[in-house]
Design a protein around this motif. Sequence first.
Motif, PDB file in Angstrom:
ATOM      1  N   ILE A 340       0.868  -1.180   0.000  1.00 30.98           N
ATOM      2  CA  ILE A 340       0.000   0.000   0.000  1.00 30.98           C
ATOM      3  C   ILE A 340       0.901   1.226   0.000  1.00 30.98           C
ATOM      4  CG2 ILE A 340      -1.930   1.159   1.118  1.00 30.98           C
ATOM      5  CD1 ILE A 340      -2.310  -1.443   2.749  1.00 30.98           C
ATOM      6  N   ALA A 341       0.649   2.176  -0.888  1.00 32.42           N
ATOM      7  CA  ALA A 341       1.531   3.338  -1.001  1.00 32.42           C
ATOM      8  C   ALA A 341       0.731   4.611  -1.238  1.00 32.42           C
ATOM      9  CB  ALA A 341       2.540   3.130  -2.135  1.00 32.42           C
ATOM     10  N   ALA A 342       1.371   5.739  -0.909  1.00 33.29           N
ATOM     11  CA  ALA A 342       0.784   7.073  -1.105  1.00 33.29           C
ATOM     12  C   ALA A 342       1.869   7.996  -1.628  1.00 33.29           C
ATOM     13  CB  ALA A 342       0.215   7.603   0.212  1.00 33.29           C
ATOM     14  N   TYR A 343       1.488   8.886  -2.541  1.00 33.11           N
ATOM     15  CA  TYR A 343       2.482   9.727  -3.210  1.00 33.11           C
ATOM     16  C   TYR A 343       1.905  11.116  -3.480  1.00 33.11           C
ATOM     17  CZ  TYR A 343       5.546  11.330  -7.059  1.00 33.11           C
ATOM     18  OH  TYR A 343       6.388  12.049  -7.873  1.00 33.11           O
ATOM     19  N   VAL A 344       2.691  12.138  -3.200  1.00 36.80           N
ATOM     20  CA  VAL A 344       2.355  13.519  -3.549  1.00 36.80           C
ATOM     21  C   VAL A 344       3.407  14.023  -4.537  1.00 36.80           C
ATOM     22  CG1 VAL A 344       2.300  15.897  -2.741  1.00 36.80           C
ATOM     23  CG2 VAL A 344       1.115  14.148  -1.459  1.00 36.80           C
ATOM     24  N   LEU A 374      -1.014   8.253   6.585  1.00 34.63           N
ATOM     25  CA  LEU A 374      -0.498   8.928   7.780  1.00 34.63           C
ATOM     26  C   LEU A 374       1.025   9.042   7.720  1.00 34.63           C
ATOM     27  CD1 LEU A 374      -2.740   7.390  10.588  1.00 34.63           C
ATOM     28  CD2 LEU A 374      -3.101   9.429   9.194  1.00 34.63           C
ATOM     29  N   ASN A 375       1.694   8.011   7.178  1.00 34.73           N
ATOM     30  CA  ASN A 375       3.143   8.091   7.018  1.00 34.73           C
ATOM     31  C   ASN A 375       3.533   9.190   6.034  1.00 34.73           C
ATOM     32  OD1 ASN A 375       3.498   5.980   8.804  1.00 34.73           O
ATOM     33  ND2 ASN A 375       3.721   4.421   7.216  1.00 34.73           N
ATOM     34  N   LEU A 376       2.712   9.346   4.985  1.00 29.63           N
ATOM     35  CA  LEU A 376       2.981  10.393   4.003  1.00 29.63           C
ATOM     36  C   LEU A 376       2.858  11.775   4.635  1.00 29.63           C
ATOM     37  CD1 LEU A 376       3.348  10.988   0.853  1.00 29.63           C
ATOM     38  CD2 LEU A 376       0.886  11.396   0.882  1.00 29.63           C
ATOM     39  N   VAL A 377       1.778  12.000   5.387  1.00 20.63           N
ATOM     40  CA  VAL A 377       1.577  13.303   6.027  1.00 20.63           C
ATOM     41  C   VAL A 377       2.715  13.592   7.010  1.00 20.63           C
ATOM     42  CG1 VAL A 377       0.043  14.639   7.520  1.00 20.63           C
ATOM     43  CG2 VAL A 377      -0.920  13.223   5.709  1.00 20.63           C
ATOM     44  N   ARG A 378       3.139  12.558   7.751  1.00 18.44           N
ATOM     45  CA  ARG A 378       4.256  12.736   8.693  1.00 18.44           C
ATOM     46  C   ARG A 378       5.542  13.089   7.943  1.00 18.44           C
ATOM     47  NH1 ARG A 378       4.033  10.052  13.769  1.00 18.44           N
ATOM     48  NH2 ARG A 378       6.129   9.220  13.445  1.00 18.44           N
ATOM     49  N   THR A 379       5.749  12.472   6.782  1.00 14.33           N
ATOM     50  CA  THR A 379       6.945  12.762   5.984  1.00 14.33           C
ATOM     51  C   THR A 379       6.954  14.209   5.522  1.00 14.33           C
ATOM     52  OG1 THR A 379       7.078  10.474   5.212  1.00 14.33           O
ATOM     53  CG2 THR A 379       8.212  12.126   3.887  1.00 14.33           C
ATOM     54  N   ILE A 380       5.808  14.676   5.034  1.00 12.09           N
ATOM     55  CA  ILE A 380       5.710  16.068   4.579  1.00 12.09           C
ATOM     56  C   ILE A 380       5.878  17.025   5.750  1.00 12.09           C
ATOM     57  CG2 ILE A 380       4.135  17.778   3.589  1.00 12.09           C
ATOM     58  CD1 ILE A 380       3.060  15.604   1.790  1.00 12.09           C
ATOM     59  N   ALA A 381       5.273  16.666   6.895  1.00 13.25           N
ATOM     60  CA  ALA A 381       5.392  17.517   8.080  1.00 13.25           C
ATOM     61  C   ALA A 381       6.839  17.629   8.528  1.00 13.25           C
ATOM     62  CB  ALA A 381       4.526  16.962   9.208  1.00 13.25           C
ATOM     63  N   ALA A 382       7.566  16.507   8.483  1.00  9.94           N
ATOM     64  CA  ALA A 382       8.977  16.524   8.879  1.00  9.94           C
ATOM     65  C   ALA A 382       9.801  17.385   7.934  1.00  9.94           C
ATOM     66  CB  ALA A 382       9.524  15.099   8.918  1.00  9.94           C
ATOM     67  N   ALA A 383       9.500  17.279   6.616  1.00  9.69           N
ATOM     68  CA  ALA A 383      10.233  18.100   5.644  1.00  9.69           C
ATOM     69  C   ALA A 383       9.934  19.575   5.846  1.00  9.69           C
ATOM     70  CB  ALA A 383       9.857  17.662   4.228  1.00  9.69           C
TER      71      ALA A 383
END
Length: 462
Positions: A340-344, A374-383
């Motif tokens: 399962i994956a998510a991409y922006v 949720l992992n994607l949102v956390r990744t963007i938030a960290a960046a």
Amino acid sequence: MGSNSASTTAPEHFNSTGCHIQCTEGKGRGVYASRYIPRKTIVEISPVLFFTKQEYEEHGKHTVLDHYTFNWKDGRMALALGLGSLFNHSNTPNVSFTLDPQTDSIKYETVREIDPGEELCIFYGHKLWFDPVDVCSVQDGSDPEIDDGWGGLSVVNEEHRESTIENEALLALMDGDENEIIDEESLPFTRYKPPPDEEELDTIRTMLAWVVDVPDPRHITALLKWLKQAGLDNPDLGHLKRIRKQDGKTTLLLSTFPTAPTLPEGIDLPDPIQVPVPTSAALTLTSLSLKTTFWPTFYAPRRKGESEEWSRGKLRWAVEAMKAVASECKRAKAVGELPIAAYVPPPYGAEDGKRAIAHDTRVSAGHPLRHAVLNLVRTIAAADSQEKQDDDTVQSMEGGIDAPRNGSNYLLTSLTVFLSHEPCIMCSMALLHSRVKEVIYLHPMKTGGCGGSACLPTLQGI
């Protein structure tokens, strides 16, 4: 000839491109190649017989003609003559068709090489009145009701889904001028449309933006030029007017960045402040009057139910994004995670912008909330946090800054999220809270929050 003979035999009809009519069990008559046909060959130009909308509603739709007509661009229904009504449907067509209002005809063109004896098929659309004979199961033969503890996720064959991305129906849609608009019925996805509910003050969706009062209006021209030079003239605020004149005061809209931009030297200006501004243009006059109480907003009315148009170029952008999702699914599965994956990606047409990709980590983390979204949102938030820290360091070296304020940045404003699977209700709410522009997913889920068990974005007040 008896009336039943047509069900077992068909006249052999040839034309200059090597096509003939042939009957196939389960499909009836169809168009077949009698010789090799190269890609990009026009195999038929069919004149059409028109029905007015009234004629079709009162008569045509109640007859067998209902299955042979095309939606013409001006609302009429068109019956293709010649070979045009004999092309059968395929989910992976080898022929595309173009409606030509100049000549009142339909042009049929091959999208790949055709071998002798191969049937020539077109794509009828996603709303079929029959069961197509060449459809592959999404589960690739697996039991759709299987309960593996993950809602059937582990039986999804992502290799099959990636091949679906590259099927010939999509290739035909993407081929041509990148600015050409694709007809709504031909788009390779189902749309869920939020209602235009921003007609009450408490339903107006807003985001925080930096603005600055301009004591001397003569500086506005220079400031507008500075906005372009500083890279602040971006499409995120294209639905808003840059200048507000209210109560004898002129105010300039700057940006939606996490931190206040550094103002140009040589112009005496106060410190920027943050104010709520609408997240989108006004679709109705009622919405316009309400949104303007926050900030001057452009009026961009649409017909009821009308959606943003998709061009061939935007479709290519979406296909490339979904390919990245499929590749991330493979990487996740290779290390023992759920595929399962998510991409922006950066927005369509933008040279740069936020970009992030993530996959599900519930297995390795042993944590039920480590969904891909949720992992994607956390990744963007960290960046964003790291970028803000870098900016703060630079600004503090230049003379100090105010303490950062929580919630000053909406993470996914104006961005599109591509997903391998429909997000669950929890992830759908996370995307809504992150102010995502749109969500595109490949695999629907019975427990999903964007069309499965519910469609949260379309709920009143959401």
